[in-house]
Design a protein around this motif. Structure first.
Motif, PDB file in Angstrom:
ATOM      1  N   ARG A   1       7.971   0.907   0.607  1.00  0.00           N
ATOM      2  CA  ARG A   1       7.919   2.223   1.254  1.00  0.00           C
ATOM      3  C   ARG A   1       7.677   3.339   0.244  1.00  0.00           C
ATOM      4  NH1 ARG A   1      12.626   1.805   5.986  1.00  0.00           N
ATOM      5  NH2 ARG A   1      11.730  -0.019   7.025  1.00  0.00           N
ATOM      6  N   VAL A   2       6.644   3.109  -0.554  1.00  0.00           N
ATOM      7  CA  VAL A   2       6.219   4.074  -1.568  1.00  0.00           C
ATOM      8  C   VAL A   2       4.913   4.706  -1.106  1.00  0.00           C
ATOM      9  CG1 VAL A   2       5.550   4.385  -3.979  1.00  0.00           C
ATOM     10  CG2 VAL A   2       7.266   2.686  -3.378  1.00  0.00           C
ATOM     11  N   THR A   3       4.781   5.999  -1.290  1.00  0.00           N
ATOM     12  CA  THR A   3       3.523   6.668  -0.965  1.00  0.00           C
ATOM     13  C   THR A   3       2.397   6.079  -1.802  1.00  0.00           C
ATOM     14  OG1 THR A   3       4.632   8.729  -0.384  1.00  0.00           O
ATOM     15  CG2 THR A   3       2.297   8.871  -0.936  1.00  0.00           C
ATOM     16  N   LEU A   4       1.262   5.815  -1.147  1.00  0.00           N
ATOM     17  CA  LEU A   4       0.099   5.239  -1.819  1.00  0.00           C
ATOM     18  C   LEU A   4      -1.053   6.231  -1.778  1.00  0.00           C
ATOM     19  CD1 LEU A   4      -1.278   2.530  -2.975  1.00  0.00           C
ATOM     20  CD2 LEU A   4      -2.273   2.397  -0.683  1.00  0.00           C
ATOM     21  N   LEU A   5      -1.668   6.465  -2.928  1.00  0.00           N
ATOM     22  CA  LEU A   5      -2.928   7.198  -3.011  1.00  0.00           C
ATOM     23  C   LEU A   5      -4.014   6.152  -3.230  1.00  0.00           C
ATOM     24  CD1 LEU A   5      -1.896  10.045  -5.506  1.00  0.00           C
ATOM     25  CD2 LEU A   5      -1.445   9.880  -3.045  1.00  0.00           C
ATOM     26  N   ASP A   6      -4.892   5.972  -2.264  1.00  0.00           N
ATOM     27  CA  ASP A   6      -5.890   4.908  -2.379  1.00  0.00           C
ATOM     28  C   ASP A   6      -7.117   5.423  -3.126  1.00  0.00           C
ATOM     29  OD1 ASP A   6      -7.127   2.495  -2.218  1.00  0.00           O
ATOM     30  OD2 ASP A   6      -6.880   2.261  -0.047  1.00  0.00           O
TER      31      ASP A   6
ATOM     32  N   ALA B   1      -0.910   4.713  -7.176  1.00  0.00           N
ATOM     33  CA  ALA B   1      -2.323   5.074  -7.019  1.00  0.00           C
ATOM     34  C   ALA B   1      -3.180   3.876  -7.409  1.00  0.00           C
ATOM     35  CB  ALA B   1      -2.664   6.274  -7.902  1.00  0.00           C
ATOM     36  N   THR B   2      -3.981   3.376  -6.476  1.00  0.00           N
ATOM     37  CA  THR B   2      -4.882   2.285  -6.815  1.00  0.00           C
ATOM     38  C   THR B   2      -5.878   2.758  -7.870  1.00  0.00           C
ATOM     39  OG1 THR B   2      -6.286   2.881  -4.919  1.00  0.00           O
ATOM     40  CG2 THR B   2      -4.687   1.097  -4.595  1.00  0.00           C
ATOM     41  N   ALA B   3      -6.336   1.835  -8.691  1.00  0.00           N
ATOM     42  CA  ALA B   3      -7.170   2.181  -9.844  1.00  0.00           C
ATOM     43  C   ALA B   3      -8.507   2.768  -9.414  1.00  0.00           C
ATOM     44  CB  ALA B   3      -7.398   0.949 -10.706  1.00  0.00           C
TER      45      ALA B   3
ATOM     46  N   ALA C   1      -3.062  -5.806  -3.723  1.00  0.00           N
ATOM     47  CA  ALA C   1      -1.684  -6.105  -4.106  1.00  0.00           C
ATOM     48  C   ALA C   1      -0.859  -4.828  -4.205  1.00  0.00           C
ATOM     49  CB  ALA C   1      -1.662  -6.858  -5.435  1.00  0.00           C
ATOM     50  N   MET C   2      -1.450  -3.759  -4.716  1.00  0.00           N
ATOM     51  CA  MET C   2      -0.709  -2.501  -4.798  1.00  0.00           C
ATOM     52  C   MET C   2      -0.455  -1.924  -3.405  1.00  0.00           C
ATOM     53  SD  MET C   2      -1.498   1.103  -6.783  1.00  0.00           S
ATOM     54  CE  MET C   2      -0.989   0.589  -8.433  1.00  0.00           C
ATOM     55  N   ARG C   3      -1.445  -2.015  -2.525  1.00  0.00           N
ATOM     56  CA  ARG C   3      -1.241  -1.530  -1.158  1.00  0.00           C
ATOM     57  C   ARG C   3      -0.095  -2.284  -0.480  1.00  0.00           C
ATOM     58  NH1 ARG C   3      -7.288  -2.352  -0.839  1.00  0.00           N
ATOM     59  NH2 ARG C   3      -8.144  -0.382  -1.610  1.00  0.00           N
ATOM     60  N   ALA C   4      -0.061  -3.592  -0.675  1.00  0.00           N
ATOM     61  CA  ALA C   4       0.997  -4.401  -0.074  1.00  0.00           C
ATOM     62  C   ALA C   4       2.357  -4.020  -0.637  1.00  0.00           C
ATOM     63  CB  ALA C   4       0.710  -5.883  -0.306  1.00  0.00           C
ATOM     64  N   LEU C   5       2.428  -3.805  -1.946  1.00  0.00           N
ATOM     65  CA  LEU C   5       3.688  -3.422  -2.567  1.00  0.00           C
ATOM     66  C   LEU C   5       4.148  -2.055  -2.060  1.00  0.00           C
ATOM     67  CD1 LEU C   5       5.880  -4.009  -4.728  1.00  0.00           C
ATOM     68  CD2 LEU C   5       4.453  -2.703  -6.323  1.00  0.00           C
ATOM     69  N   ALA C   6       3.215  -1.126  -1.933  1.00  0.00           N
ATOM     70  CA  ALA C   6       3.566   0.210  -1.437  1.00  0.00           C
ATOM     71  C   ALA C   6       4.176   0.126  -0.043  1.00  0.00           C
ATOM     72  CB  ALA C   6       2.332   1.108  -1.426  1.00  0.00           C
TER      73      ALA C   6
ATOM     74  N   GLY D   1      13.680  15.218  -8.388  1.00  0.00           N
ATOM     75  CA  GLY D   1      12.662  16.091  -7.812  1.00  0.00           C
ATOM     76  C   GLY D   1      11.303  15.968  -8.466  1.00  0.00           C
ATOM     77  N   ASP D   2      11.229  15.333  -9.639  1.00  0.00           N
ATOM     78  CA  ASP D   2       9.944  15.125 -10.301  1.00  0.00           C
ATOM     79  C   ASP D   2       9.168  14.008  -9.606  1.00  0.00           C
ATOM     80  OD1 ASP D   2      10.504  17.083 -12.169  1.00  0.00           O
ATOM     81  OD2 ASP D   2      11.168  15.680 -13.718  1.00  0.00           O
ATOM     82  N   LEU D   3       7.896  13.879  -9.969  1.00  0.00           N
ATOM     83  CA  LEU D   3       7.038  12.830  -9.434  1.00  0.00           C
ATOM     84  C   LEU D   3       6.574  11.920 -10.564  1.00  0.00           C
ATOM     85  CD1 LEU D   3       4.667  14.907  -7.106  1.00  0.00           C
ATOM     86  CD2 LEU D   3       6.754  13.696  -6.445  1.00  0.00           C
ATOM     87  N   LEU D   4       6.383  10.652 -10.244  1.00  0.00           N
ATOM     88  CA  LEU D   4       5.800   9.702 -11.191  1.00  0.00           C
ATOM     89  C   LEU D   4       4.588   9.054 -10.527  1.00  0.00           C
ATOM     90  CD1 LEU D   4       5.620   8.069 -13.772  1.00  0.00           C
ATOM     91  CD2 LEU D   4       7.356   6.508 -12.849  1.00  0.00           C
ATOM     92  N   LEU D   5       3.379   9.419 -10.988  1.00  0.00           N
ATOM     93  CA  LEU D   5       2.146   8.797 -10.510  1.00  0.00           C
ATOM     94  C   LEU D   5       1.861   7.562 -11.355  1.00  0.00           C
ATOM     95  CD1 LEU D   5      -0.298  11.817  -9.947  1.00  0.00           C
ATOM     96  CD2 LEU D   5       1.400  10.848  -8.395  1.00  0.00           C
ATOM     97  N   ILE D   6       1.586   6.444 -10.696  1.00  0.00           N
ATOM     98  CA  ILE D   6       1.451   5.156 -11.385  1.00  0.00           C
ATOM     99  C   ILE D   6       0.089   4.570 -11.052  1.00  0.00           C
ATOM    100  CG2 ILE D   6       2.480   2.871 -11.669  1.00  0.00           C
ATOM    101  CD1 ILE D   6       4.958   4.392 -10.033  1.00  0.00           C
TER     102      ILE D   6
END
Length: 266
Positions: free
Chosen positions: A182-187, A149-151, A173-178, A101-106
């Protein structure tokens, strides 16, 4: 004395409501327990201490936008890349603490770009994505939710006053990986670039760590950290990672005095 089949069946039926009640209680407790948002990243998000003030990581302002049912555990550290963070055991420390249930922002890229430093450098379309997968898979294996999360962008403008991107292929590259995982992306890269464009060449100086002795176009001061933390919180709400009841103050001014720089641990 042995039990008949009928007696066993009746005992099982009698125990079923209790088992359901226990399960329901456990599920309710899971839903209502305090969740934690872990941050894995670099100096743009990291906790800063008194000797670095007024430099401020956006992770320091992030809790101002979350309600009390969400805690923030900020593991971001100056100078780390997606690779060195793993190699130093920092991802392992998060994965030992993270719960279902926790979140990991990367958020990484600033130091992955250091071509001359093999301890930190990653190539966008190979090793960068490979390391990011370790975060994603590690969180998922523990029932937590990874969020990429993109830098956040640096402060850079061309001669015509246009905000210029500085992270090369890393955001792409991060957008493509997301999308692939199927990972939520914060741009955050695109959002922060648009924000710097709106604020302009001079206005952005009040968001970055510009002092009488330093002109830092990478790290933030309190207003900049608050602005980026607001972007992150809004995106978590927009992407439905967080519910409306999880966030607060998105439309309010946050006093700079709320930012504090503790003394570094001895």
């Amino acid at each position: 004395m042995s039990l008949t089949r009928r007696q066993v069946s009746l005992a099982a039926l009698a125990a079923a409501p209790l088992a359901l009640a226990v399960t329901g209680t456990a599920q309710a407790a899971q839903r209502h327990r305090t969740r934690t948002v872990f941050i894995a990243g670099d100096s743009t998000a990291a906790q800063k201490y008194a000797d670095a003030a007024p430099e401020t990581g956006w992770g320091m302002a992030f809790p101002f936008f979350l309600r009390k049912n969400l805690l923030v555990s900020n593991h971001a550290v100056n100078g780390r890349s997606s690779k060195s963070f793993v190699d130093e055991g920092r991802l392992d420390a998060i994965l030992q603490a993270i719960q279902p249930g926790d979140l990991l922002l990367i958020q990484f890229a600033h130091n992955d770009e250091k071509v001359a430093d093999p301890t930190r450098y990653t190539e966008p379309w190979t090793t960068y994505q490979d390391y990011l997968r370790l975060y994603v898979e590690g969180a998922r294996a523990r029932g937590a939710r990874p969020v990429l999360a993109t830098a956040v962008e640096r402060r850079k403008f061309d001669a015509d006053g246009n905000a210029v991107p500085t992270h090369g292929d890393y955001p792409v590259a991060m957008r493509a990986l997301a999308q692939e995982e199927r990972v939520t992306l914060l741009d955050v890269q695109a959002l922060s670039l648009a924000l710097w464009q709106r604020i302009g060449v001079e206005g952005t100086k009040t968001y970055f760590n510009w002092t009488a002795t330093e002109q830092d176009n990478t790290h933030f001061n309190p207003p900049g950290a608050i602005a980026v933390a607001r972007l992150v919180a809004r995106e978590l709400l927009r992407t439905r990672v967080l519910a409306p009841q999880d966030v607060r103050r998105l439309g309010e001014e946050i006093p700079e005095t709320w930012i504090t720089w503790p003394q570094a641990a001895a």
